[in-house]
Design a protein around this motif. Structure first.
Motif, PDB file in Angstrom:
ATOM      1  N   LYS A   1       0.842  -1.185   0.000  1.00 41.57           N
ATOM      2  CA  LYS A   1       0.000   0.000   0.000  1.00 41.57           C
ATOM      3  C   LYS A   1       0.881   1.239   0.000  1.00 41.57           C
TER       4      LYS A   1
ATOM      5  N   LYS B   1      -2.966   3.823   6.500  1.00 45.81           N
ATOM      6  CA  LYS B   1      -4.281   4.304   6.912  1.00 45.81           C
ATOM      7  C   LYS B   1      -4.297   4.666   8.399  1.00 45.81           C
TER       8      LYS B   1
ATOM      9  N   LEU C   1      -8.314  10.372   1.080  1.00 41.26           N
ATOM     10  CA  LEU C   1      -8.562   9.597  -0.132  1.00 41.26           C
ATOM     11  C   LEU C   1     -10.064   9.467  -0.323  1.00 41.26           C
TER      12      LEU C   1
ATOM     13  N   ASN D   1     -10.145   5.725  -2.893  1.00 37.85           N
ATOM     14  CA  ASN D   1      -8.729   5.386  -3.056  1.00 37.85           C
ATOM     15  C   ASN D   1      -7.972   6.337  -3.978  1.00 37.85           C
TER      16      ASN D   1
ATOM     17  N   GLN E   1     -11.103   7.903   3.292  1.00 34.87           N
ATOM     18  CA  GLN E   1     -10.112   7.338   4.197  1.00 34.87           C
ATOM     19  C   GLN E   1      -9.090   8.415   4.525  1.00 34.87           C
TER      20      GLN E   1
END
Length: 177
Positions: free
Chosen positions: A49, A53, A95, A98, A171
């Motif tokens: 990733k 997060k 985000l 995404n 996010q």
């Protein structure tokens, strides 16, 4: 009339028989390969990733409806409190589905981000270009989210269609910049 006795095949018959036997063996080996073939995986796939997060914050706004208020469209909601947000020492990005927002401004207990979408018509020209301002305020007991756009009703229609079809998942991630 003379009768010829047949004593066997001549050399030409042997050559044809030999070629047929070779072709049959070739076909048999190919058939064995086809029926005994297996699929295997060599190695493994790892996905890294790009963003890390923030654990407490995630918002699924697939039911977001922007309401008209004078010359702007707004939406507001409250979520549970985010305990590990610290805008003074960490930098964050927001985000949406995404994809990073165009701009992110982080303060001590708040964040403001700008999400820009461009919609094209079938001719390849820009049909709509709505800009959504996302304001997030972090309190000790709750997190407040405000969505504001000053776009036209036509642009907001495209934005609502995007939310209905693709969702609106937000996010909060630590920035890599």
């Amino acid at each position: 009339m003379s009768k010829k006795r047949f004593y066997g095949m001549n050399w030409f018959g042997y050559l044809i028989s030999f070629i047929l036997i070779l072709l049959a063996m070739f076909a048999m080996f190919n058939m064995i390969k086809v029926f005994t073939a297996t699929s295997t995986t060599t190695g493994s796939i790892t996905e890294t990733k790009f963003f890390e997060k923030v654990t407490d914050f995630e918002f699924n706004g697939s039911k977001v409806q922007l309401m008209q208020n004078n010359n702007q469209f707004t939406y507001s909601t409250d979520l549970k409190a985010v305990n590990d947000f610290d805008g003074t020492t960490n930098s964050y990005e927001l985000l949406i589905n995404n994809q990073p927002c165009a701009t992110n401004s982080v303060g001590a207990g708040e964040m403001e981000s700008t999400f820009v979408l461009t919609f094209y018509n079938s001719n390849g020209t820009v049909a709509a270009n709505p800009t959504l301002i996302i304001q997030i305020k972090f309190y000790t007991t709750r997190t407040n989210i405000n969505l504001v756009t000053f776009s036209s009703a036509n642009d907001v229609g495209y934005l609502q269609s995007y939310i209905a079809n693709d969702g609106f998942n937000m996010q909060l991630v630590y920035s890599k910049r």
